[in-house]
Enzyme design. Structure first.
Site: not given
Ligand SMILES: Cc1ncc(C[n+]2csc(CCOP(=O)(O)OP(=O)(O)O)c2C)c(N)n1
Ligand SMILES: [Mg+2]
Length: 696
Positions: A500, A39, A287, A439
């Protein structure tokens, strides 16, 4: 037309600055061109920024890149790695090994840069912590770097409060993180920025490469929010530098950052990707692909650079870095080293703590008073045993701290002893971190704390390890001892249902190279799991703990829980140690296996129970040990684990049987789920008999 560079002794300071900036640019261009991949555009745009941070601002001594009070530099847009390789090379950063010893050689040589992205080059595709000295954290997965930088900033605040004394600023470093549009689109960056704003981390500065370009083109196609307003809303101080080539403005913004109190700083830097490229500037074409030979020439011409020169570091460039960051860094480190010497005299205990911590060693007595749980058929939940153990360890190890993503009361990870306290902006000594329901950022922040040499844990339900997984993977890749504590590891929360109930999580984490997973079978195995993993210096670990009580096994009858340190051990056996069948179990299924085993013994069937809390630890043992636990001649084998059956054939062989999960779970009381999915003694017994060819 050929361009030549004027002799160094005729150059003015501003011209030398520009020479250094253009060296970073052209090294990046040449390396990408040579590698035929990489890049180039962002290094071309951000060279002035990186030059200013490194040569004018950062307190960092290239002679010792692990000096503890150094400023940290994080390149979160890791695809622009050539910025970092150029900086590490031109400033002469020295190599350090995993034992923190200086190796007396440079971290990144010009040859490494010539071999950018090639096997064994110290200039790999993305910044790799532990592979290249001077890289503070591995980046490449966008958003991870900035999120990790929040952990570094929390660590600095905690360290400063604990160890600084009047006249002794032992820790007062800053953290600079550079990011692009991609980082700021990723959710993890928002999570982390929100927490950083809440905590008022004024030692943290993110610089946003506002170039309006990502891979697919202009950011108008997907990213049109007001980023500055967003950071203001998070509680950051927001600055803008409208020209990425303006070294003075950049330096000024960084000065404003250093004076700012009580808020992190966000600098919007307007830049032009592929700066100087007549045909590619401001386009996505700059890029991710080499410029091409012809465009390279045109770019070099626009920089006033010799068009045919490759990997050129003109006279005066190395010296200019030596006079800048080299001199400033060496002085800062020398002053700090002197300061630390008198600190050691005045505060020997604190100095010793710092030294142990920096080597990732544990203090004397770190495992004293760990709980020992008496046999108890009703038992105690894995999470409760963990909570008791954590609370002892956190008192024995001053720099052991952590928290949960809003599930502390449920994970039992809250440190409840009087002095523990909460980490907040006005109480940076607190050892309970409140990550909020974030999280992913939590796991990256734990990595940032670990990279700062604290021992840190993050916690949630096991099911949500998915939300943290990319950062867990990076912990393993970086070889840092981050600790992830996950409770509700199977169907123990029955009524919550399949959303869960983890199924594939254990095996998917076992698939991460270098990560240690441990699923303890009773309270004493929990303690032994901690005893093992606290001693890890270069490996992360995941603890999978039960929500529901598990019987505490009678260790006078069965083997001691210290077998956890071998990953798997013979827990219960035939009196003569000559089994015909082996039952292997982990976690909540260990006591189930023992129950089945007792019935089988009573029937005269010679079974053995192997408790296997950790595949990875077991795999490290000698072949002789592994064969003693799982004798190859005993082919009749049953594995029981409330998780995906995938992978267990490794231990039961192609003829063995696995009682595990092949589907998602269901919403029902645990007992009913255990019956439905086969986690009952009679179903284990039936499988054993089938293995032995004994029809019912
Ligand atoms: C999590 C993640 N998703 C996707 C990618 C692939 N990727 C690498 S760079 C990039 C575009 C990044 O755009 P930006 O941050 O604006 O960088 P710039 O092109 O401006 O340097 C993408 C999608 C990645 N590295 N990480
Ligand atoms: Mg961009």
């Amino acid at each position: 037309m050929t361009t030549t560079i004027a002799p160094v002794d005729t150059l003015k300071s501003a011209q030398l600055d520009q020479l250094c900036v253009n060296t970073i640019r052209t090294l990046s261009i040449d390396a990408v061109q040579q590698a035929k991949s990489g890049h180039p555009g962002t290094p071309m745009a951000l060279a002035p920024l990186v030059y200013t941070i490194w040569n004018r601002v950062m307190r960092f001594d290239p002679q010792n890149p692990i000096w503890p009070n150094r400023d940290r530099f994080v390149l979160s847009n890791g695809h622009a790695s050539m910025l970092l390789w150029s900086a590490l090379h031109l400033t002469g950063v020295q190599a350090v090994n995993a034992e923190y010893e200086l190796l007396g050689k440079p971290s990144v040589t010009l040859d490494d840069i010539r071999r950018f992205r090639q096997l064994d080059s110290k200039a790999p595709g993305h910044p790799e912590y532990h592979w290249v000295s001077g890289v503070e954290t591995t980046t490449g997965p966008l958003g991870q770097g900035v999120a990790t930088s929040v952990g570094m900033a929390i660590a600095e605040k905690w360290l400063a409060y604990r160890y600084n004394r009047p006249g002794f600023e032992i820790f007062d470093y800053n953290i600079y993180a550079v990011c692009g549009d991609g980082c700021l689109m990723e959710g993890i960056a928002s999570e982390a920025a929100s927490l950083a704003g809440h905590l008022g981390l004024d030692n943290l500065c993110w610089i946003y490469d506002n170039n309006h370009i990502t891979i697919e083109g202009d950011t108008r196609i997907a990213f049109t929010e007001d980023v500055a307003a967003r950071f203001l809303a998070y509680g950051w101080n927001v600055l803008r530098v409208g020209d990425a080539n303006d070294l003075e403005r950049i330096e000024h913004a960084l000065e404003v950052f250093r004076k700012e109190k009580d808020r992190p700083t966000f600098i919007v830097l307007d830049s032009h990707i592929g700066y100087g490229s007549p045909n590619k500037q401001d386009t996505a074409a700059a890029h991710g692909e080499p410029l091409g030979d012809e465009e390279c020439r045109l770019v070099k011409r626009s920089y006033g650079w010799p068009e045919d020169a490759k990997f050129l570091v003109p006279d005066g460039v190395y010296d200019h870095f030596t006079a800048g960051i080299g001199k400033r860094g060496a002085e800062a480190r020398r002053k700090w080293t002197d300061l630390f010497e008198s600190y050691r005299t005045q505060y020997p205990d604190l100095a010793l703590e710092i030294e142990l911590m920096l080597r990732r060693e544990l203090p004397a007595g770190w495992d004293r008073n760990l709980p020992a749980f008496p046999a108890d058929p009703k038992g105690i939940a894995g999470r409760d045993a963990s909570g008791k153990t954590l609370n002892v360890l956190a008192q024995n190890i001053p720099w052991f701290l952590g928290g949960s993503a809003d599930l502390g009361p449920s994970n039992k990870t809250t440190l409840t002893y009087l002095a523990a306290g909460d980490f907040q902006s006005d109480t940076p000594e607190g050892k309970n971190l409140h990550f909020g329901i974030r999280e992913h950022a939590m796991a990256a922040i734990v990595n940032g704390l670990s990279l700062s040499k604290l021992r840190a844990f993050g916690a949630s339900f096991f099911i949500f390890s998915d939300y943290a997984r990319p950062a867990i993977r990076l912990a393993a890749l970086m070889e840092v001892p981050s600790l992830f504590i996950f409770t509700h590891d199977a169907m123990g929360d029955g009524e919550d249902g399949p959303t869960h109930q983890p199924v594939e999580h254990l095996i998917s984490l076992r698939a991460i190279p270098g990560l240690i997973t441990i699923r303890p079978g009773d309270a004493n195995e929990v303690v032994e799991a901690y005893r093992f993993l606290m001693q890890l210096r270069h490996q992360p670990a995941v603890l999978a703990l039960s929500r529901q009580p598990l019987p505490t096994l009678d260790r006078s009858k069965y083997a001691p829980a210290t077998g956890v340190a071998q990953g798997a051990y013979v827990l219960a056996d035939t009196p003569a140690g000559n089994p015909d069948v082996i039952i292997i179990a982990s976690g909540s299924e260990v006591s189930l296996a023992v129950e089945a085993h007792e019935s089988l013994l009573a029937e005269g069937i010679r079974s053995r129970v192997v408790s296997m809390p950790s595949w990875e630890i077991f795999e490290r043992q000698s072949q002789a040990y592994r064969d003693s636990v799982l004798p190859p001649a005993v082919k009749a084998r049953v594995a029981v684990e409330q998780a995906s059956i995938m992978g267990w054939e490794r231990y039961v062989g192609s003829s063995g049987h696995v009682i595990g999960m092949k589907t998602f779970g269901a919403s029902a009381p645990l007992k009913e789920l255990q019956r439905k999915y086969g986690f009952e003694p009679n179903q284990v017994i039936a499988a054993v008999k089938q293995q032995l060819g004994l029809g019912e």
